[in-house]
Design a protein around this motif. Structure first.
Motif, PDB file in Angstrom:
ATOM      1  N   THR A  35       0.850  -1.193   0.000  1.00 24.33           N
ATOM      2  CA  THR A  35       0.000   0.000   0.000  1.00 24.33           C
ATOM      3  C   THR A  35       0.881   1.236   0.000  1.00 24.33           C
ATOM      4  O   THR A  35       2.033   1.204   0.446  1.00 24.33           O
ATOM      5  N   ASN A  36       0.306   2.348  -0.503  1.00 23.58           N
ATOM      6  CA  ASN A  36       0.990   3.633  -0.450  1.00 23.58           C
ATOM      7  C   ASN A  36       0.547   4.370   0.804  1.00 23.58           C
ATOM      8  O   ASN A  36      -0.627   4.318   1.206  1.00 23.58           O
ATOM      9  N   ALA A  37       1.469   5.096   1.405  1.00 24.38           N
ATOM     10  CA  ALA A  37       1.165   5.822   2.637  1.00 24.38           C
ATOM     11  C   ALA A  37       1.975   7.105   2.659  1.00 24.38           C
ATOM     12  O   ALA A  37       2.869   7.329   1.845  1.00 24.38           O
ATOM     13  N   ARG A  38       1.609   8.006   3.611  1.00 25.20           N
ATOM     14  CA  ARG A  38       2.357   9.237   3.761  1.00 25.20           C
ATOM     15  C   ARG A  38       2.370   9.649   5.215  1.00 25.20           C
ATOM     16  O   ARG A  38       1.471   9.358   5.980  1.00 25.20           O
ATOM     17  N   ASP A  39       3.463  10.334   5.596  1.00 27.66           N
ATOM     18  CA  ASP A  39       3.611  10.882   6.940  1.00 27.66           C
ATOM     19  C   ASP A  39       3.912  12.359   6.754  1.00 27.66           C
ATOM     20  O   ASP A  39       5.068  12.746   6.515  1.00 27.66           O
ATOM     21  N   GLY A  40       2.861  13.172   6.803  1.00 22.87           N
ATOM     22  CA  GLY A  40       3.012  14.577   6.460  1.00 22.87           C
ATOM     23  C   GLY A  40       3.270  14.689   4.972  1.00 22.87           C
ATOM     24  O   GLY A  40       2.469  14.223   4.155  1.00 22.87           O
ATOM     25  N   LYS A  41       4.348  15.300   4.592  1.00 21.80           N
ATOM     26  CA  LYS A  41       4.689  15.453   3.193  1.00 21.80           C
ATOM     27  C   LYS A  41       5.537  14.307   2.657  1.00 21.80           C
ATOM     28  O   LYS A  41       5.857  14.263   1.478  1.00 21.80           O
ATOM     29  N   VAL A  42       5.939  13.384   3.574  1.00 15.83           N
ATOM     30  CA  VAL A  42       6.818  12.287   3.164  1.00 15.83           C
ATOM     31  C   VAL A  42       5.963  11.111   2.709  1.00 15.83           C
ATOM     32  O   VAL A  42       5.123  10.599   3.452  1.00 15.83           O
ATOM     33  N   ARG A  43       6.201  10.706   1.466  1.00 17.35           N
ATOM     34  CA  ARG A  43       5.482   9.562   0.920  1.00 17.35           C
ATOM     35  C   ARG A  43       6.349   8.308   1.038  1.00 17.35           C
ATOM     36  O   ARG A  43       7.574   8.371   0.875  1.00 17.35           O
ATOM     37  N   PHE A  44       5.712   7.160   1.277  1.00 17.23           N
ATOM     38  CA  PHE A  44       6.460   5.895   1.372  1.00 17.23           C
ATOM     39  C   PHE A  44       5.517   4.755   1.050  1.00 17.23           C
ATOM     40  O   PHE A  44       4.282   4.917   1.004  1.00 17.23           O
ATOM     41  N   LYS A  45       6.080   3.594   0.838  1.00 15.70           N
ATOM     42  CA  LYS A  45       5.309   2.384   0.559  1.00 15.70           C
ATOM     43  C   LYS A  45       5.359   1.483   1.782  1.00 15.70           C
ATOM     44  O   LYS A  45       6.399   1.327   2.413  1.00 15.70           O
ATOM     45  N   LYS A  46       4.190   0.895   2.093  1.00 13.70           N
ATOM     46  CA  LYS A  46       4.091  -0.004   3.242  1.00 13.70           C
ATOM     47  C   LYS A  46       3.915  -1.427   2.704  1.00 13.70           C
ATOM     48  O   LYS A  46       2.989  -1.705   1.927  1.00 13.70           O
ATOM     49  N   LEU A  47       4.852  -2.327   3.122  1.00 11.38           N
ATOM     50  CA  LEU A  47       4.835  -3.711   2.650  1.00 11.38           C
ATOM     51  C   LEU A  47       4.578  -4.647   3.838  1.00 11.38           C
ATOM     52  O   LEU A  47       5.178  -4.486   4.912  1.00 11.38           O
ATOM     53  N   LEU A  48       3.693  -5.621   3.645  1.00 13.60           N
ATOM     54  CA  LEU A  48       3.322  -6.544   4.715  1.00 13.60           C
ATOM     55  C   LEU A  48       3.447  -7.987   4.244  1.00 13.60           C
ATOM     56  O   LEU A  48       3.092  -8.309   3.112  1.00 13.60           O
ATOM     57  N   HIS A  49       3.954  -8.825   5.127  1.00  9.55           N
ATOM     58  CA  HIS A  49       3.996 -10.273   4.959  1.00  9.55           C
ATOM     59  C   HIS A  49       4.886 -10.719   3.797  1.00  9.55           C
ATOM     60  O   HIS A  49       4.727 -10.280   2.659  1.00  9.55           O
ATOM     61  N   ASN A  50       5.837 -11.606   4.178  1.00  8.44           N
ATOM     62  CA  ASN A  50       6.762 -12.196   3.194  1.00  8.44           C
ATOM     63  C   ASN A  50       7.430 -11.132   2.325  1.00  8.44           C
ATOM     64  O   ASN A  50       7.503 -11.238   1.100  1.00  8.44           O
ATOM     65  N   ILE A  59      19.972  -9.398  -0.645  1.00  6.96           N
ATOM     66  CA  ILE A  59      18.546  -9.708  -0.485  1.00  6.96           C
ATOM     67  C   ILE A  59      18.193  -9.506   0.990  1.00  6.96           C
ATOM     68  O   ILE A  59      18.896  -9.984   1.883  1.00  6.96           O
ATOM     69  N   VAL A  60      17.056  -8.799   1.225  1.00  2.96           N
ATOM     70  CA  VAL A  60      16.587  -8.552   2.587  1.00  2.96           C
ATOM     71  C   VAL A  60      15.203  -9.181   2.733  1.00  2.96           C
ATOM     72  O   VAL A  60      14.295  -8.900   1.928  1.00  2.96           O
ATOM     73  N   TYR A  61      15.046 -10.009   3.779  1.00  8.13           N
ATOM     74  CA  TYR A  61      13.758 -10.626   4.100  1.00  8.13           C
ATOM     75  C   TYR A  61      13.263 -10.044   5.426  1.00  8.13           C
ATOM     76  O   TYR A  61      14.052  -9.779   6.341  1.00  8.13           O
ATOM     77  N   CYS A  62      11.942  -9.830   5.538  1.00  5.90           N
ATOM     78  CA  CYS A  62      11.366  -9.364   6.802  1.00  5.90           C
ATOM     79  C   CYS A  62       9.859  -9.597   6.805  1.00  5.90           C
ATOM     80  O   CYS A  62       9.279 -10.021   5.791  1.00  5.90           O
ATOM     81  N   ASP A  63       9.207  -9.290   7.943  1.00  7.21           N
ATOM     82  CA  ASP A  63       7.755  -9.447   8.041  1.00  7.21           C
ATOM     83  C   ASP A  63       7.020  -8.236   7.498  1.00  7.21           C
ATOM     84  O   ASP A  63       5.944  -8.361   6.903  1.00  7.21           O
ATOM     85  N   SER A  64       7.592  -7.046   7.728  1.00  3.72           N
ATOM     86  CA  SER A  64       6.968  -5.817   7.219  1.00  3.72           C
ATOM     87  C   SER A  64       8.054  -4.769   7.004  1.00  3.72           C
ATOM     88  O   SER A  64       9.136  -4.859   7.581  1.00  3.72           O
ATOM     89  N   ALA A  65       7.694  -3.748   6.167  1.00  2.00           N
ATOM     90  CA  ALA A  65       8.710  -2.733   5.871  1.00  2.00           C
ATOM     91  C   ALA A  65       8.063  -1.469   5.358  1.00  2.00           C
ATOM     92  O   ALA A  65       6.941  -1.488   4.841  1.00  2.00           O
ATOM     93  N   TYR A  66       8.803  -0.356   5.549  1.00  2.00           N
ATOM     94  CA  TYR A  66       8.474   0.921   4.910  1.00  2.00           C
ATOM     95  C   TYR A  66       9.593   1.216   3.920  1.00  2.00           C
ATOM     96  O   TYR A  66      10.777   1.118   4.258  1.00  2.00           O
ATOM     97  N   TYR A  67       9.183   1.612   2.688  1.00  3.88           N
ATOM     98  CA  TYR A  67      10.190   1.933   1.686  1.00  3.88           C
ATOM     99  C   TYR A  67       9.983   3.366   1.204  1.00  3.88           C
ATOM    100  O   TYR A  67       8.913   3.731   0.731  1.00  3.88           O
ATOM    101  N   TYR A  68      11.072   4.164   1.344  1.00  5.23           N
ATOM    102  CA  TYR A  68      11.037   5.579   0.943  1.00  5.23           C
ATOM    103  C   TYR A  68      11.786   5.685  -0.389  1.00  5.23           C
ATOM    104  O   TYR A  68      13.013   5.620  -0.442  1.00  5.23           O
ATOM    105  N   THR A  69      11.025   5.820  -1.451  1.00  7.49           N
ATOM    106  CA  THR A  69      11.614   5.775  -2.789  1.00  7.49           C
ATOM    107  C   THR A  69      12.517   6.968  -3.072  1.00  7.49           C
ATOM    108  O   THR A  69      13.524   6.841  -3.784  1.00  7.49           O
ATOM    109  N   ARG A  70      12.149   8.163  -2.547  1.00 12.08           N
ATOM    110  CA  ARG A  70      12.952   9.351  -2.828  1.00 12.08           C
ATOM    111  C   ARG A  70      14.372   9.202  -2.275  1.00 12.08           C
ATOM    112  O   ARG A  70      15.340   9.560  -2.947  1.00 12.08           O
TER     113      ARG A  70
END
Length: 560
Positions: A35-50, A59-70
């Motif tokens: 999903t896409n999300a934002r914190d104020g003016k900062v946009r990021f992607k929220k990834l869940l599960h696998n 290669i990075v594996y985790c349960d969840s993550a936030y990715y800041y493309t900028r």
């Protein structure tokens, strides 16, 4: 400081090179839910599960993550795992700065590469330079050693690690503590800076100021330090330890201090063989035994200390060119065995002793000490005693065996002669007139002494005597067979302990004044020293007084 600056400057360059190399590499990612999300003016992607992130070979594996493309930055949570070629890192959380290739791992961090594992709670790891930095306690484990410290830097490519503050290296055969340590997981060599403490599995300890340790071969070199064995504490300017062979070497200004007895051994080099329980000291070694009323010195070409579980067999051996000095006794020989359990010294190979105006020789001489005081002396086979009287004449006694007895101050009281006794004894009227010489054969005699000077002789068991008046006495009749007066070989304190030097500045009057002052000081210290002090005050012979002065100076120095 300069080396530290260069090290961190090099690290900065490596990190900078990594940043340049990876700056344009964006992440590829996938997850069960995005999903896409934002914190104020900062946009990021929220990834869940696998969740899986990929950047080149990383290669990075985790349960969840936030990715800041900028900024090309990702934050990972839950069962985080990084895989990069042969490196695997796991943690609870991760902040990965993709442009710089920097991974900031937190909580339960475990780094693995081959057989090497690093444990910590805070690890900053650059995946380009492969340099990791832990900041709050870390532990590095390889196939041989375990290292822990508060702070450290690990270079994965070279398998080189730097540890700082409260460093502990645990090896199969020893534990090492230091404040700074450099370690190679390839060569298994550790280098410490500053105070370093080692405790071996067998109880031997080392306290030094930095060193080089070949842990695979259990070999260590120190610039300066202390080795503690079962019986001794050994110090030297340079130490070498071979734990594999249980072989320890100290060089330069070596001092061995006994932990059980008041014994110090000095020398240029000491070698300790742990398996055999033998210490050897070279370089004109000196043994110094601190006693209640005196100090006993012994020097030789080589000194050997032998440890044994049977305390009756623990001993110190000395051989070649042995010299001894004690306030009221001096000696020399070529071989000595000193048994510590019963404080007995056995002298061999042309042994000779001097006791004030007396000289004693035999095939072997035994000295028995009790509570640090010489109590008995035994001369075995071809015993020969020479004593100078007040006129400078040589009273002589020979026998198969002689046993001397000493008082509580270590002064000779009597000497018993047993077997094949033969005597030339000069009779005096007063202290200034010789009235003849007694030539006596007797199997049993007793000599009596006052203030270490022979006063009379008693003869037992059918003595055969011949009196020779002065006018009939020829020079060749005055000496027994094998007579040899060796006063010129008698050692002074500074011959035995070479760091003592006889003063050339004090006049005889000054020396006498100092001697009396030291004697009074002794008398004031303790009641059991009063008699010794009185004897020193009575001493008329300035040469003997000087000998006592040197010994007394040393004694007072030790007590203080």
């Amino acid at each position: 400081m300069r080396n530290t600056f260069l090290f961190w400057f090099a690290c900065f360059l490596l990190f900078s090179m990594g940043a340049v190399a990876q700056k344009k590499d964006k992440f590829r990612y996938k997850a069960d839910k995005l999903t896409n999300a934002r914190d104020g003016k900062v946009r990021f992607k929220k990834l869940l599960h696998n969740v899986v992130f990929t950047q080149k070979t990383t290669i990075v594996y985790c349960d969840s993550a936030y990715y800041y493309t900028r900024t090309n930055t990702m934050e990972a949570f839950g069962r985080v795992r990084i895989v990069d070629d042969s490196v695997t890192i796991t943690s609870k959380t991760l902040t990965y700065q993709g442009n710089e290739g920097m991974a900031l791992l937190r909580e339960d961090v475990v780094y693995r590469k081959g057989t090497k594992v690093l444990y910590t709670d805070i690890l900053d790891y650059n995946l380009v330079t492969e340099v990791g930095e832990f900041k709050e306690n870390g532990k590095l484990v390889d196939e041989r050693n375990t290292l822990t410290s508060v702070y450290g830097v690990y270079h994965s490519k070279s398998s080189q690690a730097f540890f700082f503050k409260d460093v502990l290296l645990v090896s199969p055969d020893f534990n090492l503590k230091s404040d700074t340590l450099e370690y190679s997981s390839i060569t298994k060599v550790a280098v410490t800076k500053g105070p370093t403490y080692i405790e071996n599995a067998d109880g031997t300890t080392v306290d030094a100021d930095g060193g080089r340790f070949r842990t695979a071969k259990d070999q260590t070199t120190f610039a300066e330090g202390t080795i503690e064995t079962r019986n001794y504490i050994v110090t030297g300017d340079e130490l070498f330890i071979d734990d594999q062979k249980k072989f320890y070497t100290a060089k330069g200004n070596v001092v061995m201090t006994s932990k059980k007895d008041d014994i110090l051994i000095f020398g240029d080099e000491a070698v300790y063989d742990k398996k055999a329980g033998i210490s050897k000291v070279y370089g004109r070694p000196l043994m110094k035994r601190i006693m209640r009323q005196d100090t006993f010195f012994m020097s030789s070409d080589t000194l050997v200390s032998i440890e044994n579980v049977d305390k009756d067999k623990e001993r110190i051996l000395a051989y070649y060119n042995i010299l001894m000095f004690k306030r009221n006794m001096q000696g020399k020989c070529d071989s000595v065995a000193y048994f510590l359990s019963d404080s007995t010294i056995h002298m061999y190979d042309d042994p000779i002793l001097w006791n004030k105006s007396s000289q004693m020789v035999s095939d072997s001489i035994d000295l028995k000490f009790e509570e640090d005081i010489l109590k008995q002396m035994t001369l075995r086979r071809r015993a020969f005693l020479i004593s100078i009287d007040t006129l400078g004449q040589h009273n002589q006694i020979k026998g198969r065996k002689m046993v001397g007895h000493f008082n509580e101050f270590g002064d000779m009281q009597k000497m018993d002669i047993n077997g094949n006794g033969e005597s030339h004894y000069f009779l005096l009227k007063g202290d200034s007139l010789m009235i003849g010489m007694n030539k006596i054969f007797c199997s049993a005699m007793t000599l009596r002494f006052e203030e270490n000077i022979m006063k009379n002789i008693s003869f037992y068991t059918q003595p055969e005597a011949k009196f020779i008046p002065p006018h009939e006495l020829e020079e060749d009749q005055m000496f027994l067979e094998d007579f040899d007066w060796r006063e010129d070989e008698r050692p002074e304190l500074y011959d035995v302990a070479t760091y003592y030097k006889q003063s050339n500045e004090d006049s005889p009057a000054d020396q006498e004044k100092i001697l009396k002052g030291r004697a009074k000081e002794l008398m004031e210290q303790n009641e059991d020293k009063i008699e010794m002090g009185k004897k020193m005050l009575k001493e008329a012979d300035k040469t003997e007084a000087l000998k006592q002065l040197n010994s007394t100076k040393d004694h007072l120095l030790i007590e203080r």
